[in-house]
Design a protein around this motif. Structure first.
Motif, short mmCIF file in Angstrom:
data_model
loop_
_atom_site.label_atom_id
_atom_site.label_comp_id
_atom_site.label_asym_id
_atom_site.label_seq_id
_atom_site.Cartn_x
_atom_site.Cartn_y
_atom_site.Cartn_z
N ARG A 155 6.64 1.20 -11.08
CA ARG A 155 7.46 2.42 -10.91
C ARG A 155 6.99 2.64 -9.43
N THR A 156 7.84 3.68 -8.90
CA THR A 156 7.39 4.25 -7.59
C THR A 156 7.27 5.61 -7.60
N CYS A 157 6.44 6.20 -7.08
CA CYS A 157 6.17 7.56 -7.21
C CYS A 157 5.38 8.24 -5.92
N ASN A 158 5.44 9.54 -5.68
CA ASN A 158 4.67 10.22 -4.77
C ASN A 158 3.14 9.92 -5.01
N VAL A 159 2.34 9.75 -4.03
CA VAL A 159 0.99 9.73 -4.12
C VAL A 159 0.21 10.73 -4.96
N HIS A 160 0.74 11.82 -5.09
CA HIS A 160 0.14 12.86 -5.93
C HIS A 160 0.47 12.73 -7.35
N GLU A 161 1.40 11.79 -7.89
CA GLU A 161 1.88 11.47 -9.28
C GLU A 161 1.23 10.08 -9.74
N VAL A 162 0.11 9.56 -9.13
CA VAL A 162 -0.48 8.19 -10.00
C VAL A 162 -1.09 8.57 -10.94
N ALA A 163 -0.84 7.88 -11.99
CA ALA A 163 -1.41 8.28 -13.35
C ALA A 163 -2.99 7.61 -13.22
N GLY A 164 -3.81 8.17 -14.31
CA GLY A 164 -5.15 7.48 -14.26
C GLY A 164 -5.24 6.11 -14.61
N LYS B 47 -6.55 3.75 -11.08
CA LYS B 47 -7.42 2.48 -11.04
C LYS B 47 -7.45 1.62 -9.99
N SER B 48 -6.74 2.08 -8.65
CA SER B 48 -6.52 1.67 -7.54
C SER B 48 -7.73 0.83 -6.99
N LEU B 49 -7.46 -0.43 -6.19
CA LEU B 49 -8.62 -0.81 -5.20
C LEU B 49 -9.19 0.47 -4.40
N CYS B 50 -10.32 0.73 -4.41
CA CYS B 50 -10.75 2.02 -3.59
C CYS B 50 -12.09 2.00 -3.35
N ALA C 8 -8.55 11.93 19.49
CA ALA C 8 -8.07 10.97 20.51
C ALA C 8 -6.56 11.20 20.65
N GLY C 9 -6.00 11.94 20.14
CA GLY C 9 -4.56 11.99 20.02
C GLY C 9 -3.74 10.68 19.19
N CYS C 10 -4.50 10.27 18.28
CA CYS C 10 -3.88 9.20 17.59
C CYS C 10 -3.28 9.56 16.30
N THR C 11 -1.94 9.43 15.87
CA THR C 11 -1.48 9.91 14.66
C THR C 11 -1.91 8.93 13.40
N VAL C 12 -2.59 9.20 12.47
CA VAL C 12 -2.59 8.66 11.40
C VAL C 12 -1.81 8.70 10.53
N HIS C 13 -1.00 7.37 10.06
CA HIS C 13 0.19 7.62 9.00
C HIS C 13 -0.43 6.80 7.74
N LEU C 14 -0.29 7.68 6.57
CA LEU C 14 -0.90 7.18 5.33
C LEU C 14 0.30 7.14 4.54
N PRO C 15 0.97 6.12 3.39
CA PRO C 15 1.72 6.58 2.46
C PRO C 15 2.01 7.71 1.81
N TYR C 16 3.18 8.15 1.64
CA TYR C 16 3.34 9.37 0.96
C TYR C 16 3.72 8.92 -0.49
N ASP C 17 4.64 8.04 -0.37
CA ASP C 17 5.12 7.38 -1.70
C ASP C 17 4.42 6.06 -1.77
N VAL C 18 4.29 5.60 -3.14
CA VAL C 18 3.64 4.22 -3.48
C VAL C 18 4.45 3.49 -4.52
N THR C 19 4.01 2.08 -4.75
CA THR C 19 4.56 1.32 -5.88
C THR C 19 3.28 1.18 -6.59
N VAL C 20 3.40 1.54 -7.87
CA VAL C 20 2.25 1.37 -8.78
C VAL C 20 2.38 0.59 -9.92
N ALA C 21 1.39 -0.04 -10.66
CA ALA C 21 1.74 -0.51 -11.99
C ALA C 21 0.27 -0.83 -12.75
#
Ligand code: ADP
Ligand code: MG
Length: 399
Positions: free
Chosen positions: A282-291, A237-240, A258-271
């Motif tokens: 709670r804090t979880c891996n980005v692949h474990e965010v519930a619906g 349900k994240s803002l997206c 352009a040789g620019c590394t893009v850093h996206l979070p791999y863990d996140v704080t969700v509620a």
């Protein structure tokens, strides 16, 4: 950076009339300014010119009168605040040109300060009318622009005057331009950019410009969700902005080339709800965010890794908080990364420049505002600069 003249390039200015564009658009509460940061910023320029013997005429806008006089938008509303900050008496002059201005200049002694009325009372200001600029210029010997925050506008007092009088950057403008040049114009590499905030759509031009200029692009805040979704992550349900995933992918492709590394979070704080310390946080891996969960902050592991990225960099430019920092505990990533950047800056290994309305608030909240190399309070002008746009008020000074 093309060069520009500063107050150091002025010779003897005793008895000369300085027309000085400043930002006195102060937030007001009960007839008094609730924040005088903008006056503090221009104080060194005003006092230097006065103490060097010039007659200083301040030129500013106040509110949006749209080309007509409004008593509530007269710059006389802030006269008292300006006098308090400068610790000097100033003369209010209810015009910007004509006999009243001429007579007032006759009354001012060398080193005195006058405050002209709201330049936006006249339609020639926003129209950048050349005759209007000449009318003001007729009273002055030279022009000083110390209002970077208004430099993204091509108005008579921010741009036009620079073409009809010898033009100089004031001390605040000089400091801002040097800081911005050190951050993106001519920076020490590697450069990291932190871009956060609510939405990708408001910062597309910023992202497009940065991928071509920096070595590390750190994406946080709500906009990281759109990038994660573009990579196939289910953000619940994240803002997206799901309609912008193709754009996000195009930006990541451009970064790759352009040789620019893009850093996206791999863990996140969700509620499950956007509230202070909700039971569902709670804090979880980005692949474990519930619906039914929302990503509201970058997670602690990602923040630590991002801190390590900053340790390898010489320059940092930051716009946008990493999470919904207004509410605990979603301020954690912003506060933690800000403190790392502040410590590296104090150690002398990082030049750190930040700007943006909420960013300034977030860095104040983190208690690091004094420890960054430079924090711009210029809002719109700062963002346009981050978008790589030429600012008319700056271009006119550097022509
Ligand atoms: P700035 O004013 O510094 O340019 P923005 O206005 O772009 O920054 O973004 C600030 C807003 O982004 C804040 O109100 C913050 O709560 C919001 N925000 C940051 N991360 C998230 C998130 N993960 N979900 C929702 N809102 C977020
Ligand atoms: Mg904002």
């Amino acid at each position: 950076m093309s060069s520009f003249n500063t107050l150091d390039d002025l010779g003897d200015i005793t008895g000369k009339v300085a027309l000085v564009r400043v930002d006195l658009n102060l937030p007001m509460q009960e007839g008094r300014a609730s924040d005088v940061t903008r006056v503090e910023a221009v104080k060194p320029t005003i006092l230097e010119l006065a103490d060097r013997g010039a007659k200083v005429l301040l030129l500013a806008h106040f509110g949006r009168p749209k080309g007509a006089r409004h008593s509530t938008m007269s710059t006389s509303m802030v006269q008292g605040d300006v006098e308090r900050v400068l610790d000097r008496e100033i003369m209010f002059i209810p015009e910007v040109m004509g006999p009243v201005v001429e007579q007032s200049i006759g009354i001012l002694r060398d080193g005195d300060i006058g405050l002209l009325d709201n330049v936006r009372f006249w339609p020639g200001e926003e129209a950048n009318d050349a005759e209007f600029a000449k009318g003001i210029a007729a009273h002055g010997d030279f022009y000083v622009n110390d209002a970077f925050s208004a430099a993204h506008r091509a108005h008579a007092s921010t741009e036009g005057l620079a073409h009809v009088l010898p033009a100089y950057a004031g001390r605040a403008m000089e400091k801002e331009l040097k800081a911005l040049d050190a951050a993106l114009g001519n920076p020490q590499t590697p450069v990291a950019a932190v871009v956060g905030g609510a939405k990708v759509s408001t910062k597309l031009d910023v992202l497009e410009n940065l991928v071509g200029k920096v070595q590390h692009l750190i994406i946080g805040g709500g906009m990281a969700n759109t990038f994660l979704a573009a990579r196939g992550v289910d953000v619940g349900k994240s803002l997206c902005e799901h309609d912008l995933t193709a754009t996000a992918n195009a930006i990541m492709d451009k970064a790759d080339h352009a040789g620019c590394t893009v850093h996206l979070p791999y863990d996140v704080t969700v509620a499950k709800e956007f509230a202070a310390n909700p039971p569902s946080v709670r804090t979880c891996n980005v692949h474990e965010v519930a619906g039914d969960e929302m990503i509201l902050d970058v997670g602690p592991l990602a923040v630590e890794a991002l801190g390590d990225v900053l340790k390898t960099c010489r320059t940092l430019v930051w716009n946008g908080p990493m999470g919904a920092f207004e509410i605990e505990p979603f301020d954690n990533a912003t506060v933690s990364l800000a403190r790392t950047a502040a410590a590296l800056t104090q150690d002398g290994s990082l030049i750190s420049v930040a700007g943006g309305g909420d960013t300034v608030a977030a860095l104040n909240h983190a208690g690091v505002a004094e420890d960054f190399t430079y924090i711009s309070t210029a809002g719109g002008a700062f963002l346009e600069w981050m978008e790589g746009k030429a600012l008319p008020g700056v271009a006119a000074l550097t022509a």
